[in-house]
Enzyme design. Structure first.
Site, PDB file in Angstrom:
ATOM      1  N   TYR A  65       0.840  -1.203   0.000  1.00 46.30           N
ATOM      2  CA  TYR A  65       0.000   0.000   0.000  1.00 46.30           C
ATOM      3  C   TYR A  65       0.875   1.253   0.000  1.00 46.30           C
ATOM      4  CZ  TYR A  65      -4.084   2.857   1.417  1.00 46.30           C
ATOM      5  OH  TYR A  65      -5.104   3.783   1.484  1.00 46.30           O
TER       6      TYR A  65
ATOM      7  N   LYS B 252       1.026   3.931  -2.974  1.00 45.50           N
ATOM      8  CA  LYS B 252       0.593   5.314  -2.717  1.00 45.50           C
ATOM      9  C   LYS B 252       1.744   6.304  -2.940  1.00 45.50           C
ATOM     10  CE  LYS B 252      -3.751   4.455  -1.712  1.00 45.50           C
ATOM     11  NZ  LYS B 252      -4.815   4.821  -2.667  1.00 45.50           N
TER      12      LYS B 252
HETATM   13  P1  NAD Z   1     -13.634   1.108   0.012  1.00 50.81           P
HETATM   14  O1  NAD Z   1     -13.212  -0.297   0.191  1.00 50.81           O
HETATM   15  O2  NAD Z   1     -14.896   1.576   0.620  1.00 50.81           O
HETATM   16  O3  NAD Z   1     -13.708   1.484  -1.533  1.00 50.81           O
HETATM   17  C1  NAD Z   1     -12.820   1.003  -2.479  1.00 50.81           C
HETATM   18  C2  NAD Z   1     -13.493   1.017  -3.829  1.00 50.81           C
HETATM   19  O4  NAD Z   1     -12.578   0.453  -4.789  1.00 50.81           O
HETATM   20  C3  NAD Z   1     -14.760   0.176  -3.868  1.00 50.81           C
HETATM   21  O5  NAD Z   1     -15.783   0.881  -4.550  1.00 50.81           O
HETATM   22  C4  NAD Z   1     -14.366  -1.047  -4.666  1.00 50.81           C
HETATM   23  O6  NAD Z   1     -15.428  -1.565  -5.429  1.00 50.81           O
HETATM   24  C5  NAD Z   1     -13.273  -0.482  -5.571  1.00 50.81           C
HETATM   25  N1  NAD Z   1     -12.381  -1.538  -6.024  1.00 50.81           N
HETATM   26  C6  NAD Z   1     -11.657  -2.388  -5.247  1.00 50.81           C
HETATM   27  N2  NAD Z   1     -11.012  -3.277  -6.023  1.00 50.81           N
HETATM   28  C7  NAD Z   1     -11.345  -2.976  -7.313  1.00 50.81           C
HETATM   29  C8  NAD Z   1     -11.011  -3.560  -8.552  1.00 50.81           C
HETATM   30  N3  NAD Z   1     -10.217  -4.630  -8.661  1.00 50.81           N
HETATM   31  N4  NAD Z   1     -11.542  -3.010  -9.677  1.00 50.81           N
HETATM   32  C9  NAD Z   1     -12.361  -1.950  -9.581  1.00 50.81           C
HETATM   33  N5  NAD Z   1     -12.703  -1.351  -8.435  1.00 50.81           N
HETATM   34  C10 NAD Z   1     -12.212  -1.879  -7.309  1.00 50.81           C
HETATM   35  O7  NAD Z   1     -12.376   1.967   0.513  1.00 50.81           O
HETATM   36  P2  NAD Z   1     -12.168   3.531   0.788  1.00 50.81           P
HETATM   37  O8  NAD Z   1     -11.607   3.619   2.137  1.00 50.81           O
HETATM   38  O9  NAD Z   1     -13.357   4.333   0.421  1.00 50.81           O
HETATM   39  O10 NAD Z   1     -10.967   3.813  -0.220  1.00 50.81           O
HETATM   40  C11 NAD Z   1     -11.071   4.672  -1.347  1.00 50.81           C
HETATM   41  C12 NAD Z   1      -9.685   5.206  -1.664  1.00 50.81           C
HETATM   42  O11 NAD Z   1      -9.232   6.046  -0.593  1.00 50.81           O
HETATM   43  C13 NAD Z   1      -8.623   4.108  -1.835  1.00 50.81           C
HETATM   44  O12 NAD Z   1      -7.745   4.447  -2.877  1.00 50.81           O
HETATM   45  C14 NAD Z   1      -7.898   4.135  -0.493  1.00 50.81           C
HETATM   46  O13 NAD Z   1      -6.598   3.643  -0.591  1.00 50.81           O
HETATM   47  C15 NAD Z   1      -7.928   5.634  -0.209  1.00 50.81           C
HETATM   48  N6  NAD Z   1      -7.705   5.969   1.179  1.00 50.81           N
HETATM   49  C16 NAD Z   1      -8.551   5.529   2.147  1.00 50.81           C
HETATM   50  C17 NAD Z   1      -8.306   5.871   3.456  1.00 50.81           C
HETATM   51  C18 NAD Z   1      -9.205   5.458   4.572  1.00 50.81           C
HETATM   52  O14 NAD Z   1      -8.845   5.684   5.735  1.00 50.81           O
HETATM   53  N7  NAD Z   1     -10.353   4.855   4.316  1.00 50.81           N
HETATM   54  C19 NAD Z   1      -7.177   6.660   3.792  1.00 50.81           C
HETATM   55  C20 NAD Z   1      -6.341   7.086   2.788  1.00 50.81           C
HETATM   56  C21 NAD Z   1      -6.606   6.740   1.485  1.00 50.81           C
END
Ligand code: NAD
Length: 262
Positions: A157, A161
């Site tokens: 990750y 990132k």
């Molecule tokens: P989440 O699991 O709710 O959403 C992830 C999304 O990615 C989902 O809609 C899923 O369907 C899609 N996805 C996963 N694998 C896939 C694939 N193979 N093909 C197509 N789509 C796919 O997670 P989230 O927390 O909302 O994360 C969204 C973004 O924010 C990510 O890039 C994550 O790394 C980033 N992020 C999240 C956090 C946090 O604390 N939640 C912090 C920093 C960054």
């Protein structure tokens, strides 16, 4: 008339967590939405209808698996055939796996690099020619505080990132002579399905209830002591996607409760 009235906005992973908050915020501003994500078509149809009720001029769902680069490019081509050039591309889809590097499964490494980094390379490369044609575009990449600093047991990750922050800068330079921008948002912990899994693992370790385990998980990272909200991330994405944000490119916007100030 919304701020993004009739703008074609593609959000990968736009059907859950942070992505859904972003899709909803664009819907409320009148955008024409194309959403990617792993969801049953019938559930996505219901979700799209809700987003249209909230103000989107239209909403299409596409369940492309972004681990496949050619499929990611085809996803963008299909969107353009239906809607014309994409105005705002939000590379938000992401997955996580937590394990010491010695035990980190190779297939998890490959999937995380593919979804969190390579997919953005493919969608951006596919979307830029039509953006150049209209002379406008906004690419917003969902990085993370882990695009700037590391934590233990998150090697794939953190690598992905940090990679997307680099990709963001490279795309910004290659488009700098146009009104196309490319920026990265770096959230701290946001309570979504992706983080809920880590909270549950922390619950098992500590015996705390879910809410207390969540706050305990973030206490060393967030000086604020609070989770970042999905809405706070969506607000930042809309700010960067605005027509008036044309001078902001190649940068990282931290929305991390003070994490990377330490
Ligand atoms: P989440 O699991 O709710 O959403 C992830 C999304 O990615 C989902 O809609 C899923 O369907 C899609 N996805 C996963 N694998 C896939 C694939 N193979 N093909 C197509 N789509 C796919 O997670 P989230 O927390 O909302 O994360 C969204 C973004 O924010 C990510 O890039 C994550 O790394 C980033 N992020 C999240 C956090 C946090 O604390 N939640 C912090 C920093 C960054």
């Amino acid at each position: 008339m919304g701020r993004f009235s009739n703008r074609v906005v593609l959000v990968t992973g736009g059907v859950s967590g942070i992505g859904l908050a972003i899709s909803t915020a664009f819907a409320q501003q009148g955008a024409d939405l194309i959403l990617g994500g792993m969801m049953a078509a019938s559930a996505a149809e219901t979700l799209c209808a809700e987003l249209v009720a909230k103000g989107a001029v239209a909403c299409r769902f596409d369940d492309t698996d972004l681990r496949d680069g050619a499929a990611a490019r085809a996803f963008v081509s299909r969107a353009e055939q239906n809607k014309g050039a994409i105005d705002v591309l939000v590379n938000n889809a992401g997955i996580q796996h937590v394990a010491p590097i010695e035990d980190f499964p190779t297939d998890k490494w490959d999937d995380i690099l593919a979804v969190n980094l390579s997919a953005a390379f493919h969608t951006t490369a596919a979307a830029l020619p039509a953006m150049r044609g209209t002379g406008f575009g906004r690419v917003v990449n969902m990085a993370s505080a882990h695009g700037l600093v590391a934590s233990v047991h998150k090697s794939a990750y953190v690598a992905a990132k940090h990679g997307i922050v680099g990709l963001t800068k490279a795309v910004a330079l290659e488009t700098a002579d146009t009104d196309i921008t490319c920026n990265a948002v770096c959230p701290g912990f946001v309570l979504t399905p992706l983080v809920a899994e880590q909270v549950r693992a922390h619950q098992e370790k500590t015996g705390l209830d879910f809410d207390k385990a969540g706050l305990d998980l973030i206490k060393d990272k967030h000086p604020t002591g609070r989770f970042v909200t999905q809405q706070q991330i969506a607000d930042m994405v809309l700010f960067l996607a605005d027509k008036n944000a044309g001078a902001i490119t190649g940068t990282t916007m931290s929305v991390d409760g003070g994490w990377t100030a330490q």
